[in-house]
Design an enzyme around this catalytic site. Structure first.
Site, PDB file in Angstrom:
ATOM      1  N   SER A 190       0.771  -1.304   0.414  1.00  0.00           N
ATOM      2  CA  SER A 190       0.281  -0.269   0.291  1.00  0.00           C
ATOM      3  C   SER A 190       0.828   0.882   0.504  1.00  0.00           C
ATOM      4  O   SER A 190       1.638   1.207   0.877  1.00  0.00           O
ATOM      5  CB  SER A 190      -0.477  -0.003   1.652  1.00  0.00           C
ATOM      6  OG  SER A 190      -1.281   1.586   1.515  1.00  0.00           O
ATOM      7  N   HIS A 223      -1.163  -1.010  -3.599  1.00  0.00           N
ATOM      8  CA  HIS A 223      -2.638  -0.857  -3.859  1.00  0.00           C
ATOM      9  C   HIS A 223      -2.816   1.282  -3.187  1.00  0.00           C
ATOM     10  O   HIS A 223      -1.483   1.233  -2.693  1.00  0.00           O
ATOM     11  CB  HIS A 223      -2.839  -1.852  -2.067  1.00  0.00           C
ATOM     12  CG  HIS A 223      -4.202  -1.137  -1.670  1.00  0.00           C
ATOM     13  ND1 HIS A 223      -5.059  -1.881  -1.972  1.00  0.00           N
ATOM     14  CD2 HIS A 223      -4.691  -0.708  -0.335  1.00  0.00           C
ATOM     15  CE1 HIS A 223      -6.132  -1.983  -0.706  1.00  0.00           C
ATOM     16  NE2 HIS A 223      -6.071  -0.471   0.179  1.00  0.00           N
ATOM     17  N   ASP A 256      -4.671   4.266  -1.444  1.00  0.00           N
ATOM     18  CA  ASP A 256      -5.480   4.034  -0.519  1.00  0.00           C
ATOM     19  C   ASP A 256      -6.057   5.429  -0.785  1.00  0.00           C
ATOM     20  O   ASP A 256      -5.936   6.535  -0.254  1.00  0.00           O
ATOM     21  CB  ASP A 256      -5.368   4.084   0.825  1.00  0.00           C
ATOM     22  CG  ASP A 256      -5.237   2.863   0.934  1.00  0.00           C
ATOM     23  OD1 ASP A 256      -5.874   1.569   1.295  1.00  0.00           O
ATOM     24  OD2 ASP A 256      -4.205   2.342   1.268  1.00  0.00           O
ATOM     25  N   MET A 298      -8.756   8.232   0.515  1.00  0.00           N
ATOM     26  CA  MET A 298      -9.385   8.522   1.667  1.00  0.00           C
ATOM     27  C   MET A 298     -10.207  10.043   1.233  1.00  0.00           C
ATOM     28  O   MET A 298      -9.042  11.358   1.528  1.00  0.00           O
ATOM     29  CB  MET A 298      -8.458   8.837   3.123  1.00  0.00           C
ATOM     30  CG  MET A 298      -7.720   7.342   3.474  1.00  0.00           C
ATOM     31  SD  MET A 298      -6.778   7.098   4.779  1.00  0.00           S
ATOM     32  CE  MET A 298      -6.177   5.671   4.346  1.00  0.00           C
ATOM     33  N   HIS A 304      -8.558   1.591  -4.026  1.00  0.00           N
ATOM     34  CA  HIS A 304      -9.535   1.121  -2.471  1.00  0.00           C
ATOM     35  C   HIS A 304      -9.670   2.602  -2.181  1.00  0.00           C
ATOM     36  O   HIS A 304      -8.966   3.675  -2.182  1.00  0.00           O
ATOM     37  CB  HIS A 304      -8.571   0.733  -1.637  1.00  0.00           C
ATOM     38  CG  HIS A 304      -9.346   0.804   0.079  1.00  0.00           C
ATOM     39  ND1 HIS A 304      -8.795  -0.469   0.642  1.00  0.00           N
ATOM     40  CD2 HIS A 304     -10.346   0.454  -0.315  1.00  0.00           C
ATOM     41  CE1 HIS A 304      -9.663   0.378   2.361  1.00  0.00           C
ATOM     42  NE2 HIS A 304     -10.712   0.321   1.612  1.00  0.00           N
ATOM     43  N   MET A 338     -11.860   4.824   0.357  1.00  0.00           N
ATOM     44  CA  MET A 338     -12.403   5.244   1.196  1.00  0.00           C
ATOM     45  C   MET A 338     -13.069   6.968   1.378  1.00  0.00           C
ATOM     46  O   MET A 338     -12.899   7.203   1.410  1.00  0.00           O
ATOM     47  CB  MET A 338     -11.248   5.170   2.659  1.00  0.00           C
ATOM     48  CG  MET A 338     -10.554   3.406   2.190  1.00  0.00           C
ATOM     49  SD  MET A 338      -9.211   3.543   2.857  1.00  0.00           S
ATOM     50  CE  MET A 338      -8.816   3.620   1.986  1.00  0.00           C
ATOM     51  N   MET A 380     -11.679  -5.246   5.272  1.00  0.00           N
ATOM     52  CA  MET A 380     -10.802  -4.603   6.317  1.00  0.00           C
ATOM     53  C   MET A 380     -10.589  -5.620   7.561  1.00  0.00           C
ATOM     54  O   MET A 380     -11.598  -5.742   8.539  1.00  0.00           O
ATOM     55  CB  MET A 380     -11.518  -2.874   6.536  1.00  0.00           C
ATOM     56  CG  MET A 380     -11.284  -2.476   5.087  1.00  0.00           C
ATOM     57  SD  MET A 380      -9.856  -2.176   4.340  1.00  0.00           S
ATOM     58  CE  MET A 380      -9.240  -1.514   6.008  1.00  0.00           C
ATOM     59  N   GLY A 387      -1.976   3.588   8.610  1.00  0.00           N
ATOM     60  CA  GLY A 387      -1.487   2.234   8.170  1.00  0.00           C
ATOM     61  C   GLY A 387      -0.948   2.639  10.232  1.00  0.00           C
ATOM     62  O   GLY A 387      -0.830   3.187  10.415  1.00  0.00           O
ATOM     63  N   GLY A 388      -0.436   1.012   9.785  1.00  0.00           N
ATOM     64  CA  GLY A 388       0.640   0.723  11.129  1.00  0.00           C
ATOM     65  C   GLY A 388      -0.702   0.249  12.610  1.00  0.00           C
ATOM     66  O   GLY A 388      -0.413   0.498  13.624  1.00  0.00           O
ATOM     67  N   ASP A 402      -6.477  -6.527   4.340  1.00  0.00           N
ATOM     68  CA  ASP A 402      -6.266  -5.064   3.918  1.00  0.00           C
ATOM     69  C   ASP A 402      -5.818  -4.225   5.525  1.00  0.00           C
ATOM     70  O   ASP A 402      -6.887  -4.754   5.996  1.00  0.00           O
ATOM     71  CB  ASP A 402      -6.452  -4.384   3.316  1.00  0.00           C
ATOM     72  CG  ASP A 402      -6.261  -2.801   3.287  1.00  0.00           C
ATOM     73  OD1 ASP A 402      -5.850  -2.591   4.110  1.00  0.00           O
ATOM     74  OD2 ASP A 402      -6.533  -1.735   2.981  1.00  0.00           O
ATOM     75  N   GLY A 403      -5.479  -4.390   6.526  1.00  0.00           N
ATOM     76  CA  GLY A 403      -4.554  -3.997   7.862  1.00  0.00           C
ATOM     77  C   GLY A 403      -3.955  -4.969   8.849  1.00  0.00           C
ATOM     78  O   GLY A 403      -4.437  -5.433   8.910  1.00  0.00           O
TER      79      GLY A 403
HETATM   80  C1  DX5 Z   1      -6.259   1.462   6.126  1.00  0.00           C
HETATM   81  C2  DX5 Z   1      -5.942   1.384   4.720  1.00  0.00           C
HETATM   82  C3  DX5 Z   1      -4.630   0.169   4.181  1.00  0.00           C
HETATM   83  C4  DX5 Z   1      -3.072   0.430   4.924  1.00  0.00           C
HETATM   84  C5  DX5 Z   1      -2.479  -0.365   5.204  1.00  0.00           C
HETATM   85  O1  DX5 Z   1      -6.702   2.061   6.497  1.00  0.00           O
HETATM   86  O2  DX5 Z   1      -6.901   1.300   3.656  1.00  0.00           O
HETATM   87  O3  DX5 Z   1      -4.660  -0.039   3.161  1.00  0.00           O
HETATM   88  O4  DX5 Z   1      -2.181   0.893   3.803  1.00  0.00           O
HETATM   89  O5  DX5 Z   1      -1.285  -0.617   6.081  1.00  0.00           O
HETATM   90  P1  DX5 Z   1      -0.938  -1.153   7.351  1.00  0.00           P
HETATM   91  O6  DX5 Z   1      -0.580  -2.531   6.459  1.00  0.00           O
HETATM   92  O7  DX5 Z   1       0.304  -0.699   7.605  1.00  0.00           O
HETATM   93  O8  DX5 Z   1      -2.181  -1.709   8.316  1.00  0.00           O
HETATM   94 ZN    ZN Z   2      -6.630  -0.703   1.564  1.00  0.00          ZN
END
Ligand code: DX5
Ligand code: ZN
Length: 226
Positions: free
Chosen positions: A10, A34, A36, A38, A68, A70, A139, A146-147, A177-178
């Site tokens: 991602s 990937h 993201d 938002m 993705h 969101m 999810m 992330g993280g 994912d996540g």
């Molecule tokens: C979170 C995103 C993920 C994110 C995952 O809202 O949809 O794609 O990048 O990050 P990690 O792998 O660090 O949890």
């Molecule tokens: Zn994602």
């Protein structure tokens, strides 16, 4: 023979000021990228829009772009996103009153349609949609950042989706994912996930390509044993 598992780093955890080098640092060890998107409404964070997705597409024409969304009311922006050439375009079931219409629109415009659910949403919501999707994204954290830590019971949703897929002779891929990394990638794959999204575990590592290779090996060993 083991099932093919796909890896989708991602870009959320990549270096935003050095995106091209971040992508090159994967040295082709990945399968998809990937992205993201938002909007600060559906999730409490803002990233980028179609302009950025289009820039990645132009610079990396052969990459599989897994976008993705969101965002609230994704139906408003489907045409804009499709026009910049993603491969998969995934919308959240919670964000759209007429999700079937939106998924159909993605396919009509030539995209591969994905549907996603948050940790607090039951997989039952997805069941009527399964004939109309190419990808289901489960999810395993609350989206936005992330993280975060993996929410273990989400793996049960994958088991259920995988059963429904077999029973209905569907061909959608199951993506998670996540919170995925070295410590749990094998478990996630063994649970029936086809596509592993990983942000911080890959781009937060000193050598992203090496980390991906290590994770692939761990997953392969575990799935071969099973
Ligand atoms: C979170 C995103 C993920 C994110 C995952 O809202 O949809 O794609 O990048 O990050 P990690 O792998 O660090 O949890
Ligand atoms: Zn994602």
């Amino acid at each position: 023979m083991s099932r093919r598992i796909l890896y989708a780093p991602s870009l959320l955890s990549a270096d935003f000021l050095n995106m091209e080098n971040s992508i090159r640092s994967l040295e082709g060890e990945h399968d998809w990228l990937h992205l993201d998107v938002m909007d600060g409404c559906f999730v409490p964070n803002i990233t980028f829009g179609p302009g950025f997705v289009g820039a990645v597409r132009e610079r990396f024409p052969r990459e599989v772009l897994d976008v993705h969304l969101m965002i609230d009311h994704p139906e408003r922006l489907i045409d804009d996103f499709i026009s910049v050439g993603p491969d998969y375009l995934t919308v959240h079931a919670e964000a759209d009153h007429h999700i079937h219409r939106t998924l159909s629109r993605i396919r009509e415009k030539g995209g591969k349609a994905g549907v996603s659910i948050n940790p607090g949403t039951s997989e039952q919501l997805l069941r009527p949609l399964l004939p109309f999707v190419d990808l289901v994204l489960v999810m395993s954290v609350n989206p936005g950042f992330g993280g975060q830590s993996f929410i273990q019971p989400m793996i049960d949703k994958v088991t259920m989706l995988s059963r429904w897929r077999t029973a209905g002779h569907y061909s959608f891929l199951i993506e998670m994912d996540g919170g995925i990394g070295k410590h749990n990638a094998a478990m996630v794959a063994q649970g029936g996930t086809d596509v592993l999204v990983m942000g911080s575990a890959v781009f937060g590592a000193p050598e992203p390509a090496r980390t991906l290779r290590e994770i692939r090996t761990l997953v392969k060993e575990a799935t071969d044993r099973a």
